[in-house]
Design a protein around this motif. Structure first.
Motif, PDB file in Angstrom:
ATOM      1  N   TYR A 145       0.837  -1.203   0.000  1.00 54.43           N
ATOM      2  CA  TYR A 145       0.000   0.000   0.000  1.00 54.43           C
ATOM      3  C   TYR A 145       0.867   1.247   0.000  1.00 54.43           C
ATOM      4  O   TYR A 145       2.001   1.240   0.490  1.00 54.43           O
ATOM      5  CB  TYR A 145      -0.933   0.008   1.213  1.00 54.43           C
ATOM      6  CG  TYR A 145      -0.214   0.038   2.541  1.00 54.43           C
ATOM      7  CD1 TYR A 145       0.288  -1.137   3.101  1.00 54.43           C
ATOM      8  CD2 TYR A 145      -0.019   1.237   3.222  1.00 54.43           C
ATOM      9  CE1 TYR A 145       0.972  -1.110   4.310  1.00 54.43           C
ATOM     10  CE2 TYR A 145       0.665   1.270   4.431  1.00 54.43           C
ATOM     11  CZ  TYR A 145       1.159   0.092   4.967  1.00 54.43           C
ATOM     12  OH  TYR A 145       1.839   0.123   6.160  1.00 54.43           O
ATOM     13  N   CYS A 146       0.314   2.306  -0.570  1.00 51.90           N
ATOM     14  CA  CYS A 146       1.024   3.581  -0.628  1.00 51.90           C
ATOM     15  C   CYS A 146       0.824   4.306   0.699  1.00 51.90           C
ATOM     16  O   CYS A 146      -0.294   4.450   1.171  1.00 51.90           O
ATOM     17  CB  CYS A 146       0.479   4.406  -1.787  1.00 51.90           C
ATOM     18  SG  CYS A 146       1.081   6.100  -1.778  1.00 51.90           S
ATOM     19  N   GLU A 147       1.930   4.763   1.285  1.00 57.75           N
ATOM     20  CA  GLU A 147       1.844   5.460   2.574  1.00 57.75           C
ATOM     21  C   GLU A 147       1.124   6.793   2.441  1.00 57.75           C
ATOM     22  O   GLU A 147       0.589   7.313   3.406  1.00 57.75           O
ATOM     23  CB  GLU A 147       3.246   5.690   3.147  1.00 57.75           C
ATOM     24  CG  GLU A 147       3.876   4.402   3.651  1.00 57.75           C
ATOM     25  CD  GLU A 147       5.257   4.622   4.255  1.00 57.75           C
ATOM     26  OE1 GLU A 147       5.838   5.705   4.056  1.00 57.75           O
ATOM     27  OE2 GLU A 147       5.746   3.681   4.915  1.00 57.75           O
ATOM     28  N   LYS A 148       1.121   7.329   1.209  1.00 57.66           N
ATOM     29  CA  LYS A 148       0.554   8.666   1.013  1.00 57.66           C
ATOM     30  C   LYS A 148      -0.925   8.607   0.609  1.00 57.66           C
ATOM     31  O   LYS A 148      -1.772   9.166   1.288  1.00 57.66           O
ATOM     32  CB  LYS A 148       1.371   9.376  -0.069  1.00 57.66           C
ATOM     33  CG  LYS A 148       1.243  10.884  -0.062  1.00 57.66           C
ATOM     34  CD  LYS A 148       2.322  11.478  -0.964  1.00 57.66           C
ATOM     35  CE  LYS A 148       1.855  12.824  -1.523  1.00 57.66           C
ATOM     36  NZ  LYS A 148       2.656  13.194  -2.688  1.00 57.66           N
ATOM     37  N   CYS A 149      -1.248   7.904  -0.501  1.00 55.92           N
ATOM     38  CA  CYS A 149      -2.629   7.958  -1.012  1.00 55.92           C
ATOM     39  C   CYS A 149      -3.431   6.692  -0.701  1.00 55.92           C
ATOM     40  O   CYS A 149      -4.608   6.620  -1.009  1.00 55.92           O
ATOM     41  CB  CYS A 149      -2.636   8.210  -2.514  1.00 55.92           C
ATOM     42  SG  CYS A 149      -2.173   6.773  -3.516  1.00 55.92           S
ATOM     43  N   ARG A 150      -2.783   5.695  -0.099  1.00 58.41           N
ATOM     44  CA  ARG A 150      -3.440   4.442   0.289  1.00 58.41           C
ATOM     45  C   ARG A 150      -3.822   3.545  -0.892  1.00 58.41           C
ATOM     46  O   ARG A 150      -4.602   2.596  -0.714  1.00 58.41           O
ATOM     47  CB  ARG A 150      -4.682   4.689   1.151  1.00 58.41           C
ATOM     48  CG  ARG A 150      -4.363   5.178   2.561  1.00 58.41           C
ATOM     49  CD  ARG A 150      -3.345   4.302   3.203  1.00 58.41           C
ATOM     50  NE  ARG A 150      -3.412   4.244   4.643  1.00 58.41           N
ATOM     51  CZ  ARG A 150      -2.346   4.163   5.447  1.00 58.41           C
ATOM     52  NH1 ARG A 150      -1.133   4.175   4.928  1.00 58.41           N
ATOM     53  NH2 ARG A 150      -2.484   4.051   6.734  1.00 58.41           N
ATOM     54  N   LYS A 207       0.305   5.646  -8.636  1.00 55.43           N
ATOM     55  CA  LYS A 207      -0.717   6.711  -8.693  1.00 55.43           C
ATOM     56  C   LYS A 207      -0.153   8.081  -8.305  1.00 55.43           C
ATOM     57  O   LYS A 207      -0.522   9.084  -8.892  1.00 55.43           O
ATOM     58  CB  LYS A 207      -1.888   6.387  -7.759  1.00 55.43           C
ATOM     59  CG  LYS A 207      -2.552   5.057  -8.028  1.00 55.43           C
ATOM     60  CD  LYS A 207      -3.440   5.091  -9.262  1.00 55.43           C
ATOM     61  CE  LYS A 207      -4.052   3.719  -9.495  1.00 55.43           C
ATOM     62  NZ  LYS A 207      -4.702   3.584 -10.787  1.00 55.43           N
ATOM     63  N   CYS A 208       0.684   8.099  -7.230  1.00 50.91           N
ATOM     64  CA  CYS A 208       1.100   9.414  -6.701  1.00 50.91           C
ATOM     65  C   CYS A 208       2.593   9.498  -6.420  1.00 50.91           C
ATOM     66  O   CYS A 208       3.056  10.499  -5.887  1.00 50.91           O
ATOM     67  CB  CYS A 208       0.317   9.741  -5.433  1.00 50.91           C
ATOM     68  SG  CYS A 208       0.942   8.900  -3.961  1.00 50.91           S
ATOM     69  N   GLU A 209       3.329   8.424  -6.756  1.00 53.14           N
ATOM     70  CA  GLU A 209       4.773   8.376  -6.522  1.00 53.14           C
ATOM     71  C   GLU A 209       5.154   8.364  -5.042  1.00 53.14           C
ATOM     72  O   GLU A 209       6.314   8.555  -4.688  1.00 53.14           O
ATOM     73  CB  GLU A 209       5.500   9.524  -7.252  1.00 53.14           C
ATOM     74  CG  GLU A 209       5.206   9.545  -8.749  1.00 53.14           C
ATOM     75  CD  GLU A 209       6.436   9.918  -9.570  1.00 53.14           C
ATOM     76  OE1 GLU A 209       7.121  10.888  -9.182  1.00 53.14           O
ATOM     77  OE2 GLU A 209       6.703   9.229 -10.578  1.00 53.14           O
TER      78      GLU A 209
HETATM   79 ZN   LIG Z   1       0.013   6.772  -3.777  1.00 54.83          ZN
END
Ligand SMILES: [Zn+2]
Length: 410
Positions: free
Chosen positions: A221-226, A244-246
């Motif tokens: 999972y992305c720590e920023k955008c989930r 998705k958001c780097e």
């Molecule tokens: Zn992300």
């Protein structure tokens, strides 16, 4: 309710054979009783938690137009043969006195598809959705993790019916939104995770995963955008960049608390569930199915919210809001406070024993995990007050008895 009248009692030590935190704490607290491996009774305290969760689920399912009903658990072999799922190995199979064969329900796509056939003729009849909260059965070779993976468990299953993929997709994301609300109201952050569609669909399905060491799944999972994918299908790697958001990708064990599937026409074709469009042409109905395990949710909440003393229930699902303790022979004053709180519709578990020690009462309050502990003692009464402590928080405060109701409702 008075603790002295509660059917169950707490236990000092966890049952020897249970290793998972949820089963240890829930059994010690008298929330559940283990009948057999993977088979549990929800005792009065546990049932109150389960009913609170079911009520949250009902409200959110009704809000998106779901209509509740109740289907049978005993499902004739013909249903499973029609869909090609009679040989599924997780199904309990049995025979009646007339040698008719049945499978015990572990899912209800077949049954809903057949029922819908009677009432659904035209495109005008759709979309609609039906759900139930019902006991399901899975023939698990090895039941484990307490009530996270049982042989018999409660399930909320929702089925939706649509004229086309666009209508299905619209509703699918409405359900996803409703699921987020449900888990949030239960105090949990559920990460919506892409997973392979298995044999249902070529598209991704989505799981709702709660990070916990007790989980059987692993997610990235992305720590920023989930943004998240189940590790068993993922192209992403821990430490890599989010597509998705780097943001940074992390990984963790997780408990699957819900899932949503775009079934397409697989079950409608198996049951000849068709409708006629505006031009009078016939098409198969497009279906979706959506599950949440309320009993698994109870176990997940305990896994996420506990410390070395016991459970820490979020207020929204707690069996009672207040744990009231009477100390030093303050029974008469405590009785008055108890009755007053009840008259204000505040749910109270009242530890009214005059024999048990303060230490034993505090230990029970911590184990049972009720959000607010109120202590009445000769010391607090000198100040016309009670001592209030939130479960899981350090420290306590003195609150005047006449201000107690305001404190609790704020
Ligand atoms: Zn992300």
């Amino acid at each position: 309710m008075k603790l002295s009248q509660l059917f169950t009692k707490t236990e000092k030590l966890p049952p020897a054979e249970e290793v998972s935190a949820n089963a240890q704490l829930l059994e010690r607290g008298g929330f559940i009783y283990k009948n057999n491996s993977g088979i549990y009774t929800f005792l009065p305290l546990g049932w109150r938690v389960l009913q609170n969760i079911n009520q949250i689920i009902r409200e959110e399912m009704d809000a998106i137009g779901g209509q509740e009903m109740q289907m049978p658990s005993l499902i004739n072999k013909r249903y499973w043969e029609a869909s090609g799922r009679w040989e599924v190995d997780v199904m309990y199979k049995l025979q009646d006195a007339n040698k008719h064969e049945y499978g015990l329900g572990w899912t209800h796509e077949e049954v809903t598809a057949e029922i819908a056939k009677r009432y659904l003729q035209s495109y005008k009849d759709m979309p609609f959705s039906l759900y139930q909260i019902q006991t399901k059965f899975r023939n698990e070779a090895r039941a484990k993790s307490g009530i996270l993976r049982g042989r018999e468990f409660l399930m909320k299953d929702l089925y939706s019916f649509h004229p086309d993929e666009a209508s299905l997709n619209e509703f699918y994301w409405q359900v996803a939104e409703a699921y987020h609300k449900i888990f949030k109201r239960c105090g949990l952050e559920a990460i919506i995770t892409e997973a392979s569609g298995g044999d249902f669909t070529k598209e991704y399905t989505h799981e709702f995963q709660v990070l916990s060491e007790a989980g059987e799944d692993e997610i990235l999972y992305c720590e920023k955008c989930r943004y998240s994918q189940n590790a068993s299908i993922s192209q992403m790697a821990k430490g890599g960049k989010c597509p998705k958001c780097e943001g940074k990708i992390n990984s963790g064990k997780a408990i699957e608390v819900g899932n949503i599937f775009r079934l397409g026409t697989r079950f409608s074709k198996a049951f000849n569930l068709n409708y006629t469009d505006e031009q009078g042409a016939e098409h198969p109905v497009v279906m979706g199915s959506y599950g949440i395990g309320p009993s698994r949710l109870v176990g997940t909440i305990v896994e996420v919210f506990h410390d070395d003393k016991g459970i820490i229930w979020p207020a929204s699902v707690a069996p009672f809001q207040v744990y009231l303790i009477s100390l030093d022979g303050t029974r008469v004053e405590s009785d008055k406070i108890y009755k007053k709180l009840l008259s204000k519709k505040i749910s109270v578990l009242y530890d009214d024993s005059e024999e048990r020690s303060a230490g034993a009462k505090f230990a029970d309050a911590d184990l049972l995990g009720i959000p607010v502990r109120i202590v009445v003692s000769t010391k607090t009464l000198k100040e016309d007050s009670v001592e209030i402590k939130r479960r899981g928080a350090d420290g306590f405060e003195l609150v005047k008895i006449k201000e107690l109701e305001g404190w609790l409702t704020k």
